[in-house]
Write a protein that holds these residues in place. Sequence first.
Motif, short mmCIF file in Angstrom:
data_model
loop_
_atom_site.label_atom_id
_atom_site.label_comp_id
_atom_site.label_asym_id
_atom_site.label_seq_id
_atom_site.Cartn_x
_atom_site.Cartn_y
_atom_site.Cartn_z
N ASN A 175 8.76 -0.81 -3.84
CA ASN A 175 8.66 -2.08 -4.61
C ASN A 175 7.52 -2.86 -4.20
O ASN A 175 6.95 -2.49 -3.28
CB ASN A 175 10.00 -2.83 -4.51
N PRO A 176 7.10 -3.84 -4.96
CA PRO A 176 5.84 -4.49 -4.58
C PRO A 176 5.79 -5.28 -3.20
O PRO A 176 4.90 -5.22 -2.63
CB PRO A 176 5.76 -5.63 -5.93
N TYR A 177 6.98 -5.86 -3.18
CA TYR A 177 7.26 -6.41 -1.51
C TYR A 177 6.91 -5.37 -0.44
O TYR A 177 6.07 -5.83 0.41
CB TYR A 177 8.44 -7.33 -1.44
N ALA A 178 7.37 -4.29 -0.52
CA ALA A 178 7.35 -3.37 0.40
C ALA A 178 6.07 -2.68 0.45
O ALA A 178 5.24 -2.29 1.62
CB ALA A 178 8.37 -2.23 0.23
N LEU A 179 5.36 -2.65 -0.63
CA LEU A 179 3.93 -1.79 -0.62
C LEU A 179 2.96 -3.04 -0.10
O LEU A 179 2.17 -2.54 0.42
CB LEU A 179 3.41 -1.67 -2.10
#
Length: 333
Positions: free
Chosen positions: A158-162
Motif C-alpha cells: 500500500n502507499p503508506y508502506a511503500l
Amino acid sequence: MHLHDLWFVLIAVLWTGYFFLEGFDFGIGILTKLLARDETERRVLINTIGPVWDGNEVWLLTAGGATFAAFPDWYATLFSGFYLPLLLILVCLIVRGVAFEYRAKRDDERWKRNWENAIFWTSLLPAFLWGVAFANIVRGVPIDAAKNFTGSVLDLLNPYALLGGVMTLVLFTFHGSVFAALKTLGDIRARARSFATVLGLVAAVVAAAFLLWTQLHSGNARSLGALVLAVTALVLALVFNRLGREGWAFAFSGVTIAASVAMLFLALFPDVMPSTTDPAWSLTVSNASSSPYTLTIMTWVAGFMTPVVIAYQAWTYWVFRKRIGAHHIPGAH
C-alpha cells in the motif's frame, strides 16, 4: 510496569539497535555502486564494515528470538502474514554474507563484479523491505478473531508502506554516507560528505512525510516527541556533515534512525499488530504475550547477557576505529 510492557520496550530497543548498526551497514553496501569509482574504492568501503557487519546482525537474531519467546502470537501472525518479504530479506542476508566472504577468493574481474552486484542488491532490498514491513505493522493488517493473517502480499504493498520503505532506504544510505566520511581518507571521504548532503536533503523530505503521516494516522503525544527529535537530529546531522564534523554527523544520523524507530513503536503501543478487520481482534502486549513465568526467566537472562553483547561489540568498534584510505589497499598502486 508489567513484564509484557517491559518486553515490548526491550524488543523496541533491540530493533532500534539493529537499524542503527545495520543501517550504515546496508548504506555502505549500496554506496559500493553509487559512490565508489573503481575497485580500490569499493574495497575501501567494504573494509570499513568488514570487521563489524556480521556482529551487527546479532541484533536481528536477538530481536527475532525475543519476539518469539516473549510474544509468540505476534511472532506467529507476523511471520505467517509477512512470509514472502521476510523470506526475501533472509535470502538477501545469506547471499550478502557469502558475497563479503567470497568476493576476494578469485582474482577474476567477472567473479568480483558479480559478487559486488550481489552486495549492492542484497543491501538495497532489505533496506527497503524492512521499512515496508514495519510500516504495515503500525498501519495494521487483516487479522481475524483467531489471530490469523487473512490478507495477501498485495495488501502489504500500500502507499503508506511503500513510503516507509523509501524512507528506510534513503535514511540508511544517508547513514552509510556519513559513516563512509567518518571512516575513510582522501578523495572518497570528500565525496562521501558531498553525497551525504544530497541524500540528507532527500531523506528529510521523505522522512518528514512518512513520520507526519504516521502521526496523523495513529500517533499520540509520545510519538510526536519522537517525531520532533528525529527531524531535529536529521537537520543537525546535515549541519555537522557540512562542517566536516563526521563524528557528530554520524551520531545525529543515528539518533534520527533511533527516534524514527521509537516513534513507530510509540505509535503502535499497546498493540503489537493492529487488525484492520476489527480493532477488537488486534494483537496487543497483553493478549499476545507469553506467561509471566516465561517473561521472568527471560528478564533475568537478558539482564545478564545484554551487557556482554554490548561490551564485545563496543570493543570491536574501538579496535577497528581508524580510518581507511586507498593507500591501505594492497596492490592499489
